[in-house]
Design a protein around this motif. Structure first.
Motif, PDB file in Angstrom:
ATOM      1  N   LEU A 186     -21.291  10.792  24.627  1.00 48.87           N
ATOM      2  CA  LEU A 186     -19.734  11.600  24.674  1.00 48.87           C
ATOM      3  C   LEU A 186     -18.979  11.443  23.694  1.00 48.87           C
ATOM      4  N   GLN A 187     -18.345  11.876  22.877  1.00 49.27           N
ATOM      5  CA  GLN A 187     -17.511  11.617  21.787  1.00 49.27           C
ATOM      6  C   GLN A 187     -16.309  12.675  21.851  1.00 49.27           C
ATOM      7  N   LYS A 188     -14.979  12.106  21.320  1.00 52.30           N
ATOM      8  CA  LYS A 188     -13.989  13.110  21.446  1.00 52.30           C
ATOM      9  C   LYS A 188     -13.170  12.791  19.947  1.00 52.30           C
ATOM     10  N   ARG A 189     -12.519  13.913  19.538  1.00 56.39           N
ATOM     11  CA  ARG A 189     -11.686  13.860  18.412  1.00 56.39           C
ATOM     12  C   ARG A 189     -10.496  14.630  18.583  1.00 56.39           C
ATOM     13  N   LEU A 190      -9.324  14.253  18.008  1.00 54.87           N
ATOM     14  CA  LEU A 190      -8.125  15.046  18.080  1.00 54.87           C
ATOM     15  C   LEU A 190      -7.756  15.753  16.982  1.00 54.87           C
ATOM     16  N   TRP A 191      -7.420  16.997  17.337  1.00 56.57           N
ATOM     17  CA  TRP A 191      -7.116  18.198  16.498  1.00 56.57           C
ATOM     18  C   TRP A 191      -5.616  18.379  16.529  1.00 56.57           C
ATOM     19  N   SER A 192      -4.669  18.381  15.483  1.00 55.28           N
ATOM     20  CA  SER A 192      -3.460  18.807  15.576  1.00 55.28           C
ATOM     21  C   SER A 192      -3.154  20.385  15.358  1.00 55.28           C
ATOM     22  N   LEU A 193      -2.739  20.932  16.481  1.00 58.95           N
ATOM     23  CA  LEU A 193      -2.563  22.449  16.459  1.00 58.95           C
ATOM     24  C   LEU A 193      -1.642  22.926  15.382  1.00 58.95           C
ATOM     25  N   THR A 194      -0.435  21.926  15.421  1.00 61.85           N
ATOM     26  CA  THR A 194       0.821  22.086  14.537  1.00 61.85           C
ATOM     27  C   THR A 194       0.280  22.012  13.059  1.00 61.85           C
ATOM     28  N   GLU A 195      -0.474  21.034  12.724  1.00 62.36           N
ATOM     29  CA  GLU A 195      -0.514  20.775  11.186  1.00 62.36           C
ATOM     30  C   GLU A 195      -1.940  21.503  10.882  1.00 62.36           C
ATOM     31  N   GLY A 196      -2.900  21.760  11.843  1.00 62.78           N
ATOM     32  CA  GLY A 196      -4.027  22.397  11.475  1.00 62.78           C
ATOM     33  C   GLY A 196      -5.089  21.229  10.809  1.00 62.78           C
ATOM     34  N   LYS A 197      -5.070  20.073  11.222  1.00 58.49           N
ATOM     35  CA  LYS A 197      -5.861  18.978  10.591  1.00 58.49           C
ATOM     36  C   LYS A 197      -6.350  18.226  11.646  1.00 58.49           C
ATOM     37  N   TRP A 198      -7.496  17.327  11.332  1.00 63.84           N
ATOM     38  CA  TRP A 198      -7.969  16.402  12.379  1.00 63.84           C
ATOM     39  C   TRP A 198      -7.095  15.200  12.184  1.00 63.84           C
ATOM     40  N   LEU A 199      -6.662  14.676  13.456  1.00 56.32           N
ATOM     41  CA  LEU A 199      -5.914  13.321  13.464  1.00 56.32           C
ATOM     42  C   LEU A 199      -6.907  12.033  13.698  1.00 56.32           C
ATOM     43  N   THR A 200      -8.015  12.297  14.191  1.00 61.12           N
ATOM     44  CA  THR A 200      -8.637  11.137  14.331  1.00 61.12           C
ATOM     45  C   THR A 200     -10.332  11.361  14.142  1.00 61.12           C
ATOM     46  N   ASP A 201     -10.817  10.303  13.790  1.00 63.01           N
ATOM     47  CA  ASP A 201     -12.519  10.429  13.617  1.00 63.01           C
ATOM     48  C   ASP A 201     -13.182  10.573  15.132  1.00 63.01           C
ATOM     49  N   TRP A 202     -14.313  10.962  15.048  1.00 66.28           N
ATOM     50  CA  TRP A 202     -15.091  11.277  16.376  1.00 66.28           C
ATOM     51  C   TRP A 202     -15.137   9.625  16.810  1.00 66.28           C
ATOM     52  N   MET A 203     -14.758   9.651  18.174  1.00 66.58           N
ATOM     53  CA  MET A 203     -15.001   8.253  18.796  1.00 66.58           C
ATOM     54  C   MET A 203     -15.371   8.278  19.895  1.00 66.58           C
ATOM     55  N   ASP A 204     -16.457   7.261  20.599  1.00 67.25           N
ATOM     56  CA  ASP A 204     -17.055   7.339  21.832  1.00 67.25           C
ATOM     57  C   ASP A 204     -16.149   7.261  23.042  1.00 67.25           C
ATOM     58  N   VAL A 205     -16.374   8.001  23.993  1.00 71.49           N
ATOM     59  CA  VAL A 205     -15.454   8.164  25.195  1.00 71.49           C
ATOM     60  C   VAL A 205     -16.323   7.224  26.179  1.00 71.49           C
ATOM     61  N   THR A 206     -15.515   5.906  26.536  1.00 71.42           N
ATOM     62  CA  THR A 206     -15.918   5.182  27.366  1.00 71.42           C
ATOM     63  C   THR A 206     -15.461   5.360  28.972  1.00 71.42           C
TER      64      THR A 206
END
Length: 75
Positions: free
Chosen positions: A55-75
């Motif tokens: 399972l991985q997660k990634r943070l999206w900025s709704l304000t700026e319309g761009k990814w804020l992080t890379d995909w990272m494993d959820v621990t």
């Protein structure tokens, strides 16, 4: 008598000075375009996926319309 008139005149000037401050404040233009004056909270959303069985997660900025992080494993 002159001393009393002088003190009355000074008091009148002081009162006029203090009463005039609100009118000066209304004349000062205020810019609402400055980043210093308007602070907006950034809105974000987490996206999840399963990649290679993890399972991985990634943070999206709704304000700026761009990814804020890379995909990272959820621990």
């Amino acid at each position: 008598m002159k001393k009393k008139q002088f003190l009355s005149a000074i008091l009148a000037v002081i009162i006029l000075v203090f009463l005039s401050f609100p009118s000066y404040a209304a004349i000062i233009p205020q810019s609402h375009n400055s980043e210093e004056q308007i602070m907006r909270a950034e809105q974000t959303k987490w996206y999840f996926r399963v990649y290679n069985g993890k399972l991985q997660k990634r943070l999206w900025s709704l304000t700026e319309g761009k990814w804020l992080t890379d995909w990272m494993d959820v621990t």
